[in-house]
Write a protein that holds these residues in place. Structure first.
Motif, PDB file in Angstrom:
ATOM      1  N   UNK A   1      50.517  41.099  32.550  1.00 25.02           N
ATOM      2  CA  UNK A   1      50.052  40.218  33.613  1.00 25.02           C
ATOM      3  C   UNK A   1      48.763  39.499  33.219  1.00 25.02           C
ATOM      4  N   UNK A   2      47.859  40.227  32.562  1.00 29.99           N
ATOM      5  CA  UNK A   2      46.603  39.615  32.130  1.00 29.99           C
ATOM      6  C   UNK A   2      46.852  38.532  31.091  1.00 29.99           C
ATOM      7  N   UNK A   3      47.733  38.798  30.124  1.00 27.92           N
ATOM      8  CA  UNK A   3      48.045  37.788  29.102  1.00 27.92           C
ATOM      9  C   UNK A   3      48.687  36.567  29.737  1.00 27.92           C
TER      10      UNK A   3
ATOM     11  N   UNK B   1      45.015  48.036  43.597  1.00 31.63           N
ATOM     12  CA  UNK B   1      44.380  46.783  43.988  1.00 31.63           C
ATOM     13  C   UNK B   1      43.994  46.084  42.690  1.00 31.63           C
ATOM     14  N   UNK B   2      44.657  44.967  42.413  1.00 32.97           N
ATOM     15  CA  UNK B   2      44.509  44.266  41.126  1.00 32.97           C
ATOM     16  C   UNK B   2      43.782  42.953  41.354  1.00 32.97           C
ATOM     17  N   UNK B   3      42.677  42.769  40.632  1.00 29.72           N
ATOM     18  CA  UNK B   3      41.871  41.564  40.764  1.00 29.72           C
ATOM     19  C   UNK B   3      41.808  40.845  39.427  1.00 29.72           C
ATOM     20  N   UNK B   4      41.880  39.515  39.486  1.00 34.92           N
ATOM     21  CA  UNK B   4      41.783  38.688  38.274  1.00 34.92           C
ATOM     22  C   UNK B   4      40.962  37.453  38.611  1.00 34.92           C
ATOM     23  N   UNK B   5      39.929  37.211  37.816  1.00 30.73           N
ATOM     24  CA  UNK B   5      39.092  36.013  37.977  1.00 30.73           C
ATOM     25  C   UNK B   5      38.592  35.860  39.415  1.00 30.73           C
TER      26      UNK B   5
ATOM     27  N   UNK C   1      41.181  50.403  41.755  1.00 27.92           N
ATOM     28  CA  UNK C   1      40.767  48.999  41.710  1.00 27.92           C
ATOM     29  C   UNK C   1      40.712  48.598  40.237  1.00 27.92           C
ATOM     30  N   UNK C   2      41.607  47.716  39.830  1.00 27.97           N
ATOM     31  CA  UNK C   2      41.767  47.448  38.407  1.00 27.97           C
ATOM     32  C   UNK C   2      41.662  45.962  38.108  1.00 27.97           C
ATOM     33  N   UNK C   3      41.149  45.663  36.939  1.00 27.05           N
ATOM     34  CA  UNK C   3      40.990  44.300  36.450  1.00 27.05           C
ATOM     35  C   UNK C   3      40.096  44.357  35.230  1.00 27.05           C
ATOM     36  N   UNK C   4      40.171  43.354  34.400  1.00 26.25           N
ATOM     37  CA  UNK C   4      39.364  43.362  33.179  1.00 26.25           C
ATOM     38  C   UNK C   4      37.879  43.225  33.507  1.00 26.25           C
ATOM     39  N   UNK C   5      37.024  43.499  32.532  1.00 23.72           N
ATOM     40  CA  UNK C   5      35.593  43.317  32.713  1.00 23.72           C
ATOM     41  C   UNK C   5      35.309  41.865  33.109  1.00 23.72           C
ATOM     42  N   UNK C   6      34.464  41.689  34.122  1.00 21.97           N
ATOM     43  CA  UNK C   6      34.126  40.348  34.583  1.00 21.97           C
ATOM     44  C   UNK C   6      35.076  39.775  35.607  1.00 21.97           C
ATOM     45  N   UNK C   7      36.039  40.571  36.071  1.00 22.20           N
ATOM     46  CA  UNK C   7      37.028  40.065  37.031  1.00 22.20           C
ATOM     47  C   UNK C   7      36.529  40.099  38.473  1.00 22.20           C
ATOM     48  N   UNK C   8      35.458  40.858  38.738  1.00 16.77           N
ATOM     49  CA  UNK C   8      34.916  40.904  40.095  1.00 16.77           C
ATOM     50  C   UNK C   8      34.897  42.284  40.723  1.00 16.77           C
TER      51      UNK C   8
END
Length: 244
Positions: free
Chosen positions: A233-235, A199-203, A33-40
């Motif tokens: 993808x994040x950028x 599993x990629x989560x953003x915002x 489960x991946x995503x930047x800090x604060x992504x959920x």
């Protein structure tokens, strides 16, 4: 149906929203489960453990809804939310003595095996442990009652490279035994080593849910690693949000 089902889970905070998160976990697979800090990521995991109450959506394990079956379900899953939050001046031996009474499936042999693997001495106290050893202790408790599903929030955080590789080896062994593993991480190399599914989560919203191979084929460009794909993808999503 997966061994774990998360359907349309939402949670609204004043400055953040988890948006209709849906996914399922397949038995005997490792999902990163991946995503930047604060992504959920942590909000999702807390909802999966009923540590927060979603505003909408449903969560089920083993075909049973979490609502109404929480005690039964938590006998069959293991989870770790990072570092230890136990009594800091009690010995590991005393903490384990109490913890084992909560699980009908507690396995003393498994406890001894993983304690030896992680190099944890039961006369130590949490206050005496390094950050990495605290993570290992939390994982030790999660692994000692023959859990069928492991849900782990940043399990390799604070571990040195050798200990991380050691733990990822444990993940592969557990997978071979049929255990389902779901773990969040910001260390992409961990996903490259052991994840079957990304599993990629953003915002607060799921952006991708597929096998690692499919993710690389769908989103990758020639010569890119998983890490460079995710950074790109994040950028891109940051720029997209800025120009909305």
């Amino acid at each position: 149906m997966g061994i774990v089902e998360v359907k349309n889970v939402s949670k609204i905070y004043p400055t953040f929203r988890l948006k209709d998160v849906s996914f399922s976990l397949e038995a005997g697979k490792i999902t990163g489960f991946v995503g930047r800090n604060g992504s959920g990521k942590t909000t999702t995991i807390k909802a999966m453990l009923n540590l927060i109450h979603p505003d909408d959506g449903k969560i089920a394990y083993f075909g049973m809804p979490l609502a109404g079956h929480e005690t039964e379900i938590k006998q069959r899953i293991g989870y770790s939310m990072g570092t230890v939050s136990w009594y800091p001046r009690e010995t590991i031996r005393e903490i384990v003595k109490v913890t084992r009474t909560f699980y009908t499936s507690w396995d003393d042999d498994a406890y001894k095996r993983y304690a030896s693997l992680f190099g944890l001495e039961d006369n130590k106290k949490p206050i005496e442990l390094s950050a990495g050893m605290k993570v290992k202790f939390n994982l030790l408790l999660a692994l000692s009652h023959r859990a069928e599903v492991l849900i782990l929030d940043e399990p390799t955080s604070g571990l040195d490279p050798f200990s991380r590789n050691e733990l990822l080896g444990v993940f592969h062994t557990l997978k071979d035994q049929g255990v389902t593993i779901f773990f969040s991480t910001h260390i992409i190399s961990d996903l490259e080593q052991c994840a079957d599914t990304i599993l990629y989560i953003h915002d607060g919203a799921i952006q991708a849910d597929c096998s690692k191979k499919a993710f690389m084929q769908e989103y990758g460009q020639a010569g890119e690693t998983l890490e460079t794909i995710l950074l790109r993808l994040e950028r891109w999503r940051d720029r997209e949000a800025f120009f909305k």
